[in-house]
Each structure stands twice: as C-alpha cells, then as structure tokens.
Scaffold this active site. Structure first.
Site, short mmCIF file in Angstrom:
data_model
loop_
_atom_site.label_atom_id
_atom_site.label_comp_id
_atom_site.label_asym_id
_atom_site.label_seq_id
_atom_site.Cartn_x
_atom_site.Cartn_y
_atom_site.Cartn_z
N HIS A 108 0.82 -1.20 0.00
CA HIS A 108 0.00 0.00 0.00
C HIS A 108 0.86 1.27 0.00
O HIS A 108 2.03 1.26 0.39
CB HIS A 108 -0.95 -0.01 1.20
N GLU A 159 0.83 4.04 1.83
CA GLU A 159 1.34 4.52 3.10
C GLU A 159 2.56 3.70 3.53
O GLU A 159 3.56 4.26 4.02
CB GLU A 159 0.26 4.44 4.19
N CYS A 217 -5.91 1.58 5.49
CA CYS A 217 -6.46 0.33 5.99
C CYS A 217 -5.90 0.10 7.40
O CYS A 217 -5.01 0.83 7.87
CB CYS A 217 -6.10 -0.82 5.06
N CYS A 239 -2.00 -0.48 7.50
CA CYS A 239 -1.23 0.75 7.27
C CYS A 239 -1.40 1.72 8.43
O CYS A 239 -0.45 2.43 8.79
CB CYS A 239 -1.67 1.40 5.96
#
Length: 209
Positions: free
Chosen positions: A135, A137, A163, A166
């Site tokens: 992801h 981040e 999410c 993260c």
C-alpha cells in the site's frame, strides 16, 4: 456602467467579509459567489493589506485576486499526482509524508520491488481484495526508512484513508496527523486515533480543488 461594476464588486467584498466575520450580509445581485473560506491565502500586497487590518478585496483594480492553495490542499494535490504511478487498476492511491511543510517521503500502491505488477500479470485476489501490492502509506514509510529519514511528529497525506494494517504502521512511525481524501472501509482508525492522539482530517477532492 463602470460605476455599477465597481458597486457590484464592493458589494461582493462586503458579502465575503461578512461570511468570514460571521455577520449576515446579502449576496450581490447577479454577482459571483465569494471565494472559498477558510481554505484560501493571498499573495503580495493583498495579503499584507489583510494582515494590516485593511480588509480583503477580491479585486485589485480590474484584476481578480487568484486564490492560493492552503498547505493541506498543496500536499494533497501532490499525493493525487503520486497516485498516478500506482500499478493496480482496482485503486490508485498516493501518499506524501510531511514535516514542517517539507516533503520527507512519498509512496504509491505497487508490487514488491522487482516483481511483476497487477498491470502486467493481473490481480492476486483474496477475500475480494487484491493483495499483490504494497500500500501507498507502507511504501512511503519504507522509503523513509531506506533513506534514514525520521518521521516522528510528521503528517501523512493520503488520497484514501489507511487500511488497518497501514494505520498501525503510521501510528508506530509516530506520525501525528493523517489527512485523507476519501474514506476507505476501516472505521477503527477513528476510535484508535482518539486514544492515541492522532489527528484525522478529511479533505475530499472537491474541497482540495
């Protein structure tokens, strides 16, 4: 006709300033809507005049004053640009980590370094989600780690809210503020941000443009 135009502009100014100060004023007949507030800043003489207490005027002579992006808008716009590098067609997400108005790291969702991307070999689906990518981040935090950059006390701008995985990385990286463009599925971030003292700020695309 020029006198009518000047009067209309002055009425627009009074209406805008009334909104800023909380006073009720009538919008100008046939006039343009006031500039957005509070997400605005001014350049040059107009800004200095405002700071000096001379009031805000949406026109300098016959030239409209261009609205300057706020810092939140500025960094979110960069996050949206970063997202254009993403390699999963299901969702493009970009992240920018900032401290003291300086960019520390960026990231977008893409596959493990050196491996094929969703755009090349299709998605790797589990429980309705593609798990091929790292992801945005996480990639931004990893980029900072690879370069020896301290993140403590910084802010992260991300085009979609993190999410749960993260979010935990963001919290343990000691980032103190999350600015997100759209809400993405996990509401636990609200409950735990309150406990951890992490500031959450929603800046949807229509507000950032």
């Amino acid at each position: 006709m020029r006198g009518v135009e000047v009067a209309r502009r002055e009425q627009a100014t009074r209406h805008f300033w009334g909104q800023v100060s909380g006073r009720k004023t009538s919008p100008p007949a046939g006039g343009s809507p006031p500039l957005p507030c509070p997400l605005f800043a001014l350049d040059g003489a107009a800004h200095r005049n405002t700071l000096a207490g001379e009031g805000f005027r949406p026109f300098l002579g016959d030239t409209p004053v261009q609205r300057r992006a706020s810092w939140d808008e500025y960094f979110m716009a960069i996050a949206r640009e970063v997202s254009t590098r993403a390699t999963c067609s299901r969702k493009h997400v970009g992240a920018v980590i900032v401290r003291d108005k300086m960019i520390l790291a960026t990231g977008y969702n893409g596959s493990i370094r050196g491996l094929s991307h969703c755009d090349d070999d299709d998605h790797m689906m589990e429980s309705g989600h593609c798990v091929r990518t790292v992801h945005a981040e996480a990639n931004a935090i990893v980029q900072a780690a690879r370069n020896g950059v301290r993140l403590e006390g910084g802010s992260i701008y991300v085009t979609a809210s993190p999410c749960w995985g993260c979010y935990k990385m963001i919290a343990n990286a000691a980032l103190g503020r999350i600015v997100f463009g759209e809400f993405y599925r996990d509401e636990r971030i609200f409950q735990f941000s309150e406990k951890l003292g992490i500031e959450l700020c929603h800046l949807p695309a229509e507000s950032a443009e």
